[in-house]
Structures are given as C-alpha cells and as structure tokens.
Scaffold this active site. Sequence first.
Site, PDB file in Angstrom:
ATOM      1  CE  LYS A 186      -2.084  -0.953   3.983  1.00  0.00           C
ATOM      2  NZ  LYS A 186      -1.362  -1.945   4.346  1.00  0.00           N
ATOM      3  NE  ARG A 207      -3.792  -1.263  10.666  1.00  0.00           N
ATOM      4  CZ  ARG A 207      -2.695  -0.695  10.036  1.00  0.00           C
ATOM      5  NH1 ARG A 207      -2.911   0.371   9.781  1.00  0.00           N
ATOM      6  NH2 ARG A 207      -1.776  -1.516   9.903  1.00  0.00           N
ATOM      7  NE  ARG A 211       7.763  -2.797   5.776  1.00  0.00           N
ATOM      8  CZ  ARG A 211       6.463  -2.496   6.061  1.00  0.00           C
ATOM      9  NH1 ARG A 211       5.721  -2.193   5.082  1.00  0.00           N
ATOM     10  NH2 ARG A 211       5.926  -2.278   7.030  1.00  0.00           N
ATOM     11  NE  ARG A 262       6.787  -0.049  10.231  1.00  0.00           N
ATOM     12  CZ  ARG A 262       5.728  -0.154   9.663  1.00  0.00           C
ATOM     13  NH1 ARG A 262       5.581   0.326   8.336  1.00  0.00           N
ATOM     14  NH2 ARG A 262       4.682  -0.589  10.071  1.00  0.00           N
ATOM     15  NE  ARG A 321       2.794  -4.459  11.381  1.00  0.00           N
ATOM     16  CZ  ARG A 321       3.314  -3.841  10.666  1.00  0.00           C
ATOM     17  NH1 ARG A 321       4.786  -4.649  10.511  1.00  0.00           N
ATOM     18  NH2 ARG A 321       3.150  -3.295   9.585  1.00  0.00           N
TER      19      ARG A 321
END
Length: 211
Positions: free
Chosen positions: A14, A88, A123, A156, A167
């Site tokens: 996203k 969400r 990532r 992160r 998550r």
Amino acid sequence: MKKVLLLGAPGSGKGTQAKYLVDEFSFKHIAMGDILRQEVADETELGKEAKSYMNQGALVPDDVVNNIVLNKLQSMANTSYLLDGFPRTIPQAKFLEDNGEAFDLVIYFHITLERVLDRMSGRLTCKTCGASFHKKYNKPTKENICDNCGATLIVRDDDKPETVKKRYETYINQTEPLLSHYNKFNIVFEVNAEDDINIIQEKIKERIIRK
Ligand code: AMP
C-alpha cells in the site's frame, strides 16, 4: 475530488503505491502508521500510549486514532485524499460514515501470509519520509539510502518476524471484514498484490482515471 482507501495486509504494498499515486495525481496521503510512528519518535503522550500496542502488533485503541483522522480530514475539505491504514476495523469505518466521510474507491491489495513474511523480512523504511524499499525486490539505488530524500533506511521495530505474524493475524481478524463492508457499496477494486510493482501501478492508474 476523489476519496480513496488503500486496504490490505501489512506488507501488501500500500505504501509503495501510495507514494506513486501522490506524485502522479497529487493526492494528499494520510498514513495512520506514519502519523503514529512520528508521535512515538517525538515521545508525545499519545506516542507513549501507542508504542506498546504497535510493538505487539496490536491496534491502538479507537479513542486515540479516530480523532487524529477526523481532524486531518476536516482540515483538508475539497481535497482528493488517499487514506492508508484507516479505517482498520468496522467501528472505525462507521465512525467515518457517522462523520459524513464516504469513499469513492477502495483499492484492496490481496496477498498471502507466506508472501507477507517473505516481503517484510527484507523491508527497509526511510526514517525521514517513510518510503519503503526491499533488500531483494525493490532495492534502493544506493545501499541503505532513501531514493526519495537521501535519509538512512532502517528496519522498523514492528517488522520483526514474530510481530509481523501478529500484525497479519490482527489484519485478518479485525481489518479484512472491511472488505465485505465496502463490497456492499460496490466501490472495491481488487489488485493482486503479488504482481510486479509496475503492473499494479498501471492497473490502479487506469482505475483511478476511469472513476
Ligand atoms: P502500519 O504502518 O499501517 O502497518 O501501522 C503500524 C501500526 O500502527 C499498526 O500495527 C497499529 O499498531 C497502528 N495503527 C495504524 N493504523 C491504525 C488504526 N487505524 N487503528 C489502530 N491502530 C493503528
């Protein structure tokens, strides 16, 4: 004016597509995760409260996030926007509707857990502008340096494998029900988030121009 929601699991791409859409169509981009990470970095009261939820892969309570979004939306009336990471949950979606905000388009990024784990394990995120890169699939031009703003790329805290799994579970249990919710309004456009970044980009561009 277009109001667009980006809906999809963590790691579904996203953020990457949002950066492109902002450049191409001058949308305002509101990314709830980025807003919360900034609060954590600034060590505000809100950030201190949000941090423990975020590091466990859980959602920050509605009473913390709802008004942040509403204030942002109300401060930019008559502007096209992309919402990324909000709503969400069904109650968050209802909160927006109760406050007169309705999406024109929901872009749903479809992806499997296996692929999410693979992507998130590599990532890299820019600590200044929030842009995402990947060690294998979307390498920055210079190692560990953001192509957009030149700042350092980091992993992160919540991209560690155990937190990523949590998550994803949170996403399946609390966020994916939004898909049926928005399907009722006939505004969902599904993309295969496992496709190449440029292919997804083209499909979304076509859909937005058509809207
Ligand atoms: P993201 O960068 O969108 O993956 O968001 C990172 C984290 O911020 C999430 O795992 C949640 O802990 C928190 N967060 C982001 N958006 C929301 C939201 N709409 N409601 C509650 N928590 C959120």
